[in-house]
Write an enzyme that holds these catalytic residues in place. Structure first.
Site, PDB file in Angstrom:
ATOM      1  N   ARG A 159       0.586  -1.335  -0.456  1.00 41.50           N
ATOM      2  CA  ARG A 159      -0.310   0.422  -0.311  1.00 41.50           C
ATOM      3  C   ARG A 159       0.720   1.263   0.070  1.00 41.50           C
ATOM      4  O   ARG A 159       1.251   1.725  -0.759  1.00 41.50           O
ATOM      5  CB  ARG A 159      -0.640   0.300   1.020  1.00 41.50           C
ATOM      6  CG  ARG A 159      -1.931  -1.123   1.152  1.00 41.50           C
ATOM      7  CD  ARG A 159      -3.214  -0.565   1.739  1.00 41.50           C
ATOM      8  NE  ARG A 159      -3.921  -1.842   2.429  1.00 41.50           N
ATOM      9  CZ  ARG A 159      -5.189  -1.590   3.052  1.00 41.50           C
ATOM     10  NH1 ARG A 159      -5.537  -0.740   3.392  1.00 41.50           N
ATOM     11  NH2 ARG A 159      -5.993  -2.894   3.300  1.00 41.50           N
TER      12      ARG A 159
ATOM     13  N   HIS B 240      -7.625  -4.110  -7.490  1.00 32.28           N
ATOM     14  CA  HIS B 240      -6.934  -3.874  -6.439  1.00 32.28           C
ATOM     15  C   HIS B 240      -8.298  -3.861  -5.040  1.00 32.28           C
ATOM     16  O   HIS B 240      -9.408  -2.984  -5.446  1.00 32.28           O
ATOM     17  CB  HIS B 240      -7.305  -2.232  -6.213  1.00 32.28           C
ATOM     18  CG  HIS B 240      -6.565  -1.461  -5.745  1.00 32.28           C
ATOM     19  ND1 HIS B 240      -5.116  -1.752  -4.919  1.00 32.28           N
ATOM     20  CD2 HIS B 240      -6.696  -0.307  -4.250  1.00 32.28           C
ATOM     21  CE1 HIS B 240      -4.217  -1.506  -3.927  1.00 32.28           C
ATOM     22  NE2 HIS B 240      -5.423  -0.223  -3.594  1.00 32.28           N
TER      23      HIS B 240
ATOM     24  N   TYR C 278     -18.373  12.632 -11.731  1.00 29.00           N
ATOM     25  CA  TYR C 278     -17.878  14.010 -12.582  1.00 29.00           C
ATOM     26  C   TYR C 278     -17.064  14.663 -13.692  1.00 29.00           C
ATOM     27  O   TYR C 278     -16.842  14.581 -14.030  1.00 29.00           O
ATOM     28  CB  TYR C 278     -18.546  15.200 -11.171  1.00 29.00           C
ATOM     29  CG  TYR C 278     -20.064  15.432 -10.600  1.00 29.00           C
ATOM     30  CD1 TYR C 278     -21.000  15.022 -11.590  1.00 29.00           C
ATOM     31  CD2 TYR C 278     -19.799  14.589  -9.269  1.00 29.00           C
ATOM     32  CE1 TYR C 278     -22.017  14.696 -10.558  1.00 29.00           C
ATOM     33  CE2 TYR C 278     -21.453  15.172  -8.575  1.00 29.00           C
ATOM     34  CZ  TYR C 278     -22.126  14.716  -8.950  1.00 29.00           C
ATOM     35  OH  TYR C 278     -23.596  14.916  -8.767  1.00 29.00           O
TER      36      TYR C 278
END
Length: 859
Positions: A52, A98, A141
């Protein structure tokens, strides 16, 4: 581990538990809580560190970033195709590679698209991807696709260049690392917090990193100083100024260090009677709203004084622009020091270069980071070459079989027609024509339309091309030097296509008081101000500038016998630390600036190599615009003399300057440019040198001073196709020399050292203004122009384009001699530190400075 439940424990069970099957009951076991917690925590720490938080030192990517780029490449989101919703990318990455929250994936995608976070963004975002003060819009968006540079991150990934490993559920394969044709970790930096460790790496300039990588590739034993000659420091996306380089060197050596960054601020008039501070660049990841908030808090708490207002004039067309109004009667430089102390206009950055190397976290210096990346690229190129060699050998094998079949096509058809089935046909073809099984099967699948004369020519051409490519690939694989050359060439290619000029100015100037002492202390006013004391500003011929502070009673700097980089002085000026002076460019523009933030060098050891690049210090220079000299703006200074390439001369009376940060000091004709500038009192000589080796000098008194808007008057009468290559102001009483260098006409600039000559200036008779002058250099056969000419006091200092010292002829020659061959290319000539004393002292206005200290001490 199975075991029997004691009878006493069964008695304590509930009736429902007693009815459970025995195999279930027997799986209950006692576990030590501390051991279980320790083991679970270690597994968690391992996952955070390796999967990570920390980037791989090879491609500079964390697993989530690598998976985003790889999945977008698999989705075909290339730069030449349309954007897609970020939510779609996030979903594909989360579902296939993932298995974590979509928020973490989208945050990583956003960061790779922000040009204020990464030096070279990897994602081309469309929509609101956030700013330094605000977060991005939701993934539904915004839209995204790969940036052009990301194609280099995944280039050749399908040619066995990297290892693949199973994804989280073993349903797909994902790359363990990307090929990464750019040194992404150094260029874009990284940040992350793991368990027990963290990483924080600064961005750098791609061109500089590539230069250092190539140097290390060619010189494996290169020292840190050698590499820092290419990578002098970080290059932050938002620009700004890095103050102090000691911490950077420590970080490059040990992997840990720190430096301070300042905003780019300049003092300029807001109105005719009011000055302000204009901020155009901020420290790394500092937003304008945060700065404004801190300024307002400081004013309300009385920590900041002299500030009238703060206006944010930033827009998409002009970028960041914060204007801080200064109250009447307050010194802008002193107010700026307050801002450096109490606001994020000066900020710190701690470097902690922790990355994964061979599967483990390591703290790496600059040399180690470059070495790990280069080893990765060498492995990528080697594996790619082996893959391509195998594919081309396979294809050549099939092409050779086809050629055999086409040459004996009638017999091939007969063999096939007389065979019972395809297996028999394949066997007979192998035995009759000595073919392999692959070749035979390929021939059986041959279409009849390939049996033409044109197809045979195509196959022979392909065979020859394949043989050439195979030979080239075998030569590359057989030579480690060839592999390194391929790596270097590919690095050059990405630097040329994606590299940009440096944005962050590096300076050895001392950090402000913000780096020492508590920010909770109250500003004490004048104690923060820099004393306005006498100083000398030097500008080298290679564009580096420094400031030398002169203590009371200081003696003039002596002419140093040493030679070091950038030690040829183009222009120098006696001024004060906080005075406003001007830089004149070849476009005829005068730019106001203060030397207060220039790197300071000691009087007894002046090294111009420590100076800041004047173009970066000033900022706002146009393409092809360069600084030719620095001048005083004082009303009592001597007139400023300028000479242009078309032979125009002008003297400008100082004072009554336009109230603007920059303005035209001469009206240039179309195609003309300024070639030289200096202060020139009436007792000085103005000198023109032309490309056809004509030299003309006349008294400065012959040129009537004019205003800034005037276009000047005729200075030298030029011959056909000639132009002025040098304009100088000299003291006729000093020991001046003339340096000329001629080169053959047909050579490329900078390739032939040519012939150089040094002559006494006294041998050149003066002529009237607007005449042709006298010959200063005799051309040999094949020569026809001067590449360089310079006139000034002895000793003359010659340098190359990188500032390295170059040797000139030691003996004086006749004024119309042809010179002697030079050992190496000379790109510029200037005075030595201390030798320019007569010229500097000619600047009127320095008299007051001399009176404040020793009347005869300075010069």
């Amino acid at each position: 581990m199975a075991f029997s439940v004691p009878e006493t424990q069964k008695e304590q069970m509930s009736p429902a538990d007693r009815t459970l099957p025995a195999d279930i009951v027997e799986r209950i076991e006692d576990v030590d809580v501390s051991a279980e917690m320790q083991g679970s925590y270690l597994e968690y720490a391992y996952s955070v560190i390796y999967a990570r938080a920390l980037p791989d030192a090879r491609d500079g990517l964390k697993p989530v970033q690598r998976r985003i780029l790889y999945m977008m490449s698999e989705m075909g989101l290339r730069p030449d195709r349309g954007h897609v919703k970020s939510a779609r990318v996030t979903g594909e990455v989360m579902g296939k590679l993932h298995p974590h929250g979509d928020g973490a994936i989208y945050d990583a995608l956003v960061r790779m698209a922000q040009d204020f976070t990464l030096r070279v963004p990897l994602i081309d975002g469309h929509g609101n991807f956030g700013s330094l003060d605000d977060g991005p819009a939701a993934a539904r968006y915004t839209e995204a696709r790969l940036a052009p540079v990301s194609l280099e991150m995944t280039a050749d990934i399908d040619e066995d260049t990297v290892d693949f490993e199973p994804n989280y559920d073993s349903s797909q394969q994902e790359p363990a690392v990307l090929p990464s044709a750019i040194p992404n970790l150094l260029v874009n930096g990284a940040s992350g917090i793991a368990v027990g460790m963290a990483t924080n790496m600064a961005p750098h300039n791609l061109i500089e990193v590539v230069g250092a990588a190539k140097h290390l590739l060619e010189n494996p034993d290169a020292s840190l100083d050698d590499l820092m000659a290419y990578v002098p420091g970080p290059d932050l996306p938002g620009g700004g100024t890095i103050v102090g380089l000691a911490g950077i060197r420590e970080a490059y050596e040990t992997g840990r260090g720190s430096f301070r960054t300042r905003a780019k601020v300049r003092v300029e008039p807001i109105t005719a009677r009011k000055n302000g501070l204009t901020i155009t660049e901020l420290p790394y990841l500092v937003g304008p709203e945060k700065v404004i908030e801190k300024i307002k808090d400081g004013v309300n708490s009385k920590k900041l004084q002299g500030i009238s207002d703060v206006t944010d004039l930033s827009d998409r067309q002009h970028g960041l622009r914060l204007v801080i109004g200064i109250k009447t009667g307050f010194n802008p430089e002193a107010v700026l020091e307050q801002l450096y102390k109490f606001t994020p206009l000066e900020d710190g950055f701690s470097i902690n270069n922790v990355a994964l190397v061979d599967g483990g976290p390591q703290t790496l210096g600059l040399r180690d980071l470059l070495r790990v990346y280069l080893d990765h690229r060498i492995e990528v190129v080697t594996r790619r070459s082996r893959f391509r060699l195998a594919r081309r050998q396979e294809r050549l094998h099939l092409v050779e079989g086809l050629l055999i079949a086409i040459l004996d096509i009638d017999e091939v058809i007969q063999v096939i027609r007389t065979s019972e089935d395809s297996a028999e046909a394949s066997g007979r073809l192998q035995s009759v024509f000595d073919l392999s099984q692959l070749q035979a099967e390929y021939i059986l699948e041959l279409r009849l339309r390939r049996l033409t004369k044109f197809s045979r020519i195509e196959l022979e051409t392909e065979r020859d091309q394949l043989q050439a490519e195979i030979a080239e690939l075998e030569a590359i694989l057989a030579s480690p030097a060839r592999i390194r050359a391929v790596v270097a060439d590919e690095l050059d290619d990405v630097a040329e296509r994606f590299g940009t000029p440096r944005r962050t100015l590096l300076t050895e100037a001392k950090a402000s008081i913000a780096s020492t002492g508590s920010k909770k202390a109250t500003f004490t006013g004048p104690a923060l101000e820099i004393a306005d004391s006498p100083a000398i500003v030097y500008l080298s011929t290679t564009g580096r500038t420094v400031r030398v502070d002169l203590p009371e009673g200081a003696a003039a700097p002596a002419v140093a016998p040493r030679r070091s980089k950038h030690d040829a002085v183009l222009s120098s000026l006696v001024t004060t630390t906080r005075a406003e002076i001007g830089a004149v460019t070849n476009r005829g523009r005068l730019i106001r600036f203060s030397p207060v933030d220039l790197p300071v060098v000691p009087l007894n050891s002046i090294h111009l190599a420590a100076g800041a690049r004047i173009a970066e210090y000033l900022g706002g220079l146009g393409k092809g615009e360069r600084v030719l000299g620095i001048v005083s703006l004082a009303a009592d200074a001597a007139p400023i003399a300028l000479g242009t390439a078309q032979g125009v001369v002008k003297r400008v009376v100082p004072g009554n300057w336009p109230n603007r940060p920059d303005f035209e000091i001469i009206g240039l004709k179309a195609g003309d440019e300024v070639v030289g500038v200096a202060h020139a009192a009436d007792d000085r000589e103005l000198v023109f040198t032309a490309s056809d080796a004509q030299l003309l000098h006349f008294s400065a008194a012959a040129v009537r001073p004019q205003g800034a808007a005037a276009g000047g008057m005729a200075g030298i009468n030029l011959g056909k196709n000639a132009k002025v290559i040098g304009f100088f102001v000299v003291d006729p009483a000093a020991e001046n020399v003339v340096v000329t260098v001629s080169v053959p006409l047909e050579t490329l600039p900078g390739t032939d050292p040519g012939r150089g000559k040094v002559s006494a200036f006294g041998e050149f008779p003066g002529k009237g203004r607007a005449t042709g002058g006298v010959r200063a250099h005799a051309f040999l056969k094949g020569e026809g122009m001067l590449s360089l000419a310079w006139v000034g006091p002895q000793p003359a200092r010659a340098v190359a384009s990188d500032g390295a010292a170059r040797q000139l002829p030691e003996t004086l020659a006749k004024r119309d001699g042809s010179g002697t061959p030079l050992d190496s290319v000379v790109t510029s000539v200037g005075t030595a530190v201390g030798a320019e004393a007569a010229v500097v002292a000619a600047t009127a206005g320095a008299a007051e400075l001399r009176e404040e200290s020793d009347p005869e001490a300075l010069f």
